[in-house]
Write an enzyme that holds these catalytic residues in place. Structure first.
Site, PDB file in Angstrom:
ATOM      1  N   ASP A  39      -0.294 -11.555   5.542  1.00 21.62           N
ATOM      2  CA  ASP A  39       0.813 -10.233   5.788  1.00 21.62           C
ATOM      3  C   ASP A  39       1.225  -9.206   6.173  1.00 21.62           C
ATOM      4  O   ASP A  39       1.385 -10.050   7.432  1.00 21.62           O
ATOM      5  CB  ASP A  39      -0.995  -9.309   5.247  1.00 21.62           C
ATOM      6  N   ASN A  92       0.669 -12.621  -4.161  1.00 18.60           N
ATOM      7  CA  ASN A  92      -0.298 -11.027  -4.128  1.00 18.60           C
ATOM      8  C   ASN A  92       1.415  -9.996  -3.517  1.00 18.60           C
ATOM      9  O   ASN A  92       1.411  -9.202  -4.078  1.00 18.60           O
ATOM     10  CB  ASN A  92      -1.186 -10.929  -3.781  1.00 18.60           C
ATOM     11  N   TYR A 158      10.365  -2.132 -10.243  1.00 14.30           N
ATOM     12  CA  TYR A 158       9.406  -2.869 -10.173  1.00 14.30           C
ATOM     13  C   TYR A 158       8.450  -3.541 -11.948  1.00 14.30           C
ATOM     14  O   TYR A 158       8.351  -4.670 -11.472  1.00 14.30           O
ATOM     15  CB  TYR A 158       7.490  -1.545 -10.209  1.00 14.30           C
ATOM     16  N   LYS A 162       8.889  -7.688 -12.388  1.00 14.42           N
ATOM     17  CA  LYS A 162       6.415  -8.158 -12.572  1.00 14.42           C
ATOM     18  C   LYS A 162       7.131  -9.018 -14.219  1.00 14.42           C
ATOM     19  O   LYS A 162       6.787  -9.734 -13.972  1.00 14.42           O
ATOM     20  CB  LYS A 162       6.099  -7.015 -12.931  1.00 14.42           C
ATOM     21  N   ILE A 191      -5.220  -0.391 -10.474  1.00 12.26           N
ATOM     22  CA  ILE A 191      -6.151  -0.886  -9.747  1.00 12.26           C
ATOM     23  C   ILE A 191      -6.470  -0.020  -8.537  1.00 12.26           C
ATOM     24  O   ILE A 191      -4.975   0.307  -8.137  1.00 12.26           O
ATOM     25  CB  ILE A 191      -6.295  -2.482  -9.422  1.00 12.26           C
ATOM     26  N   THR A 193      -6.125   1.249  -5.565  1.00  9.80           N
ATOM     27  CA  THR A 193      -6.072  -0.035  -3.884  1.00  9.80           C
ATOM     28  C   THR A 193      -5.338   1.382  -3.115  1.00  9.80           C
ATOM     29  O   THR A 193      -4.524   1.938  -3.674  1.00  9.80           O
ATOM     30  CB  THR A 193      -5.539  -1.082  -4.010  1.00  9.80           C
TER      31      THR A 193
HETATM   32  P1  NAP Z   1      -1.510  -3.003  -1.186  1.00 10.24           P
HETATM   33  O1  NAP Z   1      -3.233  -2.107  -0.759  1.00 10.24           O
HETATM   34  O2  NAP Z   1      -0.713  -2.068  -0.605  1.00 10.24           O
HETATM   35  O3  NAP Z   1      -1.824  -4.417  -0.469  1.00 10.24           O
HETATM   36  C1  NAP Z   1      -0.408  -5.078  -0.721  1.00 10.24           C
HETATM   37  C2  NAP Z   1      -0.167  -6.075   0.772  1.00 10.24           C
HETATM   38  O4  NAP Z   1       0.693  -6.624   0.964  1.00 10.24           O
HETATM   39  C3  NAP Z   1      -0.040  -4.895   2.110  1.00 10.24           C
HETATM   40  O5  NAP Z   1      -1.250  -5.093   3.235  1.00 10.24           O
HETATM   41  C4  NAP Z   1       1.056  -4.898   2.284  1.00 10.24           C
HETATM   42  O6  NAP Z   1       1.027  -4.448   4.217  1.00 10.24           O
HETATM   43  C5  NAP Z   1       1.064  -6.225   2.188  1.00 10.24           C
HETATM   44  N1  NAP Z   1       3.123  -6.525   2.104  1.00 10.24           N
HETATM   45  C6  NAP Z   1       4.042  -5.061   1.740  1.00 10.24           C
HETATM   46  N2  NAP Z   1       5.359  -6.430   1.336  1.00 10.24           N
HETATM   47  C7  NAP Z   1       4.798  -7.481   2.371  1.00 10.24           C
HETATM   48  C8  NAP Z   1       5.882  -8.728   2.998  1.00 10.24           C
HETATM   49  N3  NAP Z   1       7.329  -8.032   2.138  1.00 10.24           N
HETATM   50  N4  NAP Z   1       5.692  -9.133   3.093  1.00 10.24           N
HETATM   51  C9  NAP Z   1       4.201  -9.535   3.337  1.00 10.24           C
HETATM   52  N5  NAP Z   1       3.172  -8.452   3.186  1.00 10.24           N
HETATM   53  C10 NAP Z   1       3.228  -7.348   2.713  1.00 10.24           C
HETATM   54  O7  NAP Z   1      -1.294  -3.201  -3.041  1.00 10.24           O
HETATM   55  P2  NAP Z   1      -2.544  -3.786  -4.162  1.00 10.24           P
HETATM   56  O8  NAP Z   1      -2.556  -2.554  -4.780  1.00 10.24           O
HETATM   57  O9  NAP Z   1      -3.416  -4.656  -3.328  1.00 10.24           O
HETATM   58  O10 NAP Z   1      -0.426  -4.430  -5.073  1.00 10.24           O
HETATM   59  C11 NAP Z   1      -1.171  -6.090  -4.884  1.00 10.24           C
HETATM   60  C12 NAP Z   1      -0.177  -6.600  -5.573  1.00 10.24           C
HETATM   61  O11 NAP Z   1      -0.734  -6.306  -7.065  1.00 10.24           O
HETATM   62  C13 NAP Z   1       0.664  -6.200  -5.751  1.00 10.24           C
HETATM   63  O12 NAP Z   1       1.995  -7.222  -5.998  1.00 10.24           O
HETATM   64  C14 NAP Z   1       1.094  -4.787  -6.624  1.00 10.24           C
HETATM   65  O13 NAP Z   1       2.527  -4.760  -7.217  1.00 10.24           O
HETATM   66  C15 NAP Z   1      -0.055  -5.744  -8.132  1.00 10.24           C
HETATM   67  N6  NAP Z   1      -0.564  -4.590  -8.903  1.00 10.24           N
HETATM   68  C16 NAP Z   1      -1.161  -3.552  -8.044  1.00 10.24           C
HETATM   69  C17 NAP Z   1      -1.868  -2.414  -9.116  1.00 10.24           C
HETATM   70  C18 NAP Z   1      -2.108  -1.493  -8.931  1.00 10.24           C
HETATM   71  O14 NAP Z   1      -2.119  -0.072  -9.830  1.00 10.24           O
HETATM   72  N7  NAP Z   1      -2.217  -1.936  -7.510  1.00 10.24           N
HETATM   73  C19 NAP Z   1      -1.473  -2.649 -10.337  1.00 10.24           C
HETATM   74  C20 NAP Z   1      -0.351  -3.815 -10.987  1.00 10.24           C
HETATM   75  C21 NAP Z   1      -0.752  -5.146  -9.683  1.00 10.24           C
HETATM   76  P3  NAP Z   1       2.114  -3.233   3.992  1.00 10.24           P
HETATM   77  O15 NAP Z   1       0.786  -1.813   3.962  1.00 10.24           O
HETATM   78  O16 NAP Z   1       2.217  -2.828   6.060  1.00 10.24           O
HETATM   79  O17 NAP Z   1       3.341  -2.319   2.924  1.00 10.24           O
END
Ligand code: NAP
Length: 252
Positions: A39, A92, A158, A162, A191, A193
């Protein structure tokens, strides 16, 4: 909560310090894998690593920015140096980016979102695939989104990233499935998060939940359960596909 046996496997999860990545890392650890928690955020990454090790599992934190190819190369090298191989990789890490219509979208945010959400997945596979070939095979799951197949106003970068992840996944699967590396993408609906809760107010979150026929947001574990199946040996014939976990969002 599903558990798939992944004893003797080494699993690398990017963005594992929060949200979906955290649930994936914890799920692989419960299945017996050695887990690399990668991360950008050391606080989140170390917290998840400690949660695994204090529960008797084996995990290592690696600080990485997935938008930097050299850092991603070192992340994979550290994984192999630490645990001897790489069998499972979950690309991810992702960000939301600015919200604006295409004709007004800030160019710097476009570049940043493409760098992290699309190029980051390519850099991951670029270095994970050779390591998996070396290990005799493996499974890669790239986290796309429902927005890998449908549009969404005010999120052009975005959505483009994707959609790109879905195509990149299919291509790598065609290239490597016969050599033992399966590659799939997952398309979660919205989701619950920090990616959502940190950026949206309650009213907006409730409106977004209502866009899913199931009537709610998804939970990180509901995504991790699908990811764990796809990464497991039970999914031996699953490759080159895009799997939705979206409460019927895209069925509408
Ligand atoms: P999240 O809770 O924000 O977790 C993402 C993690 O990735 C955070 O710890 C973040 O660190 C880290 N990160 C961000 N930029 C990075 C980089 N350049 N290098 C390494 N780590 C990095 O997000 P999430 O909702 O779990 O999302 C995870 C994945 O699922 C993403 O690809 C997102 O697009 C996808 N997704 C999410 C949803 C949703 O609704 N939540 C829906 C569809 C797809 P920081 O906190 O320091 O930024």
């Amino acid at each position: 909560m599903a558990t798939y046996d992944c004893k003797d496997k080494v699993a690398l999860v990017t963005g594992a310090g929060s949200g979906i990545g955290e649930s994936c890392a914890l799920t692989f650890a419960r299945g017996g894998a050695k887990v690399v928690v990668a991360d950008y955020d050391p606080d989140g990454g170390k917290r998840v690593t400690e949660a695994i090790t204090s529960d008797g599992g084996d995990a290592t934190f690696v600080e990485v920015d997935v938008s930097a190819a050299d850092r991603v190369e070192s992340m994979v090298a550290t994984t192999v140096d630490t645990y001897g191989a790489l069998h499972i990789a979950i690309n991810n890490a992702g960000i939301g980016g600015a919200q604006a219509p295409t004709g007004e979208y800030p160019v710097d945010s476009w570049r940043q979102v493409i760098e992290v959400n699309l190029n980051g997945v390519f850099y991951g596979m670029r270095y994970e695939i050779p390591a998996m070939l070396e290990a005799g095979g493996g499974s890669i799951v790239n986290i796309a989104s429902i927005l890998g197949s449908v549009g969404f106003a005010n999120s052009p970068a975005y959505v483009a990233a994707k959609h790109g992840v879905v195509g990149l996944t299919k291509t790598a699967a065609i290239e490597y499935s016969a050599r033992g590396v399966r590659v799939n993408s997952v398309g979660p609906g919205f989701i619950d998060t920090p990616l959502l809760s940190a950026n949206l107010d309650e009213a907006t979150l409730s409106a977004i939940a209502g866009m899913h026929p199931i009537g709610r947001l998804g939970k990180p574990q509901e995504v991790a359960d699908l990811v764990a199946f796809l990464a497991s040996d039970e999914a031996a014939f699953c490759t080159g596909a895009y799997y939705l976990v979206d409460g019927a969002y895209t069925a509408n």
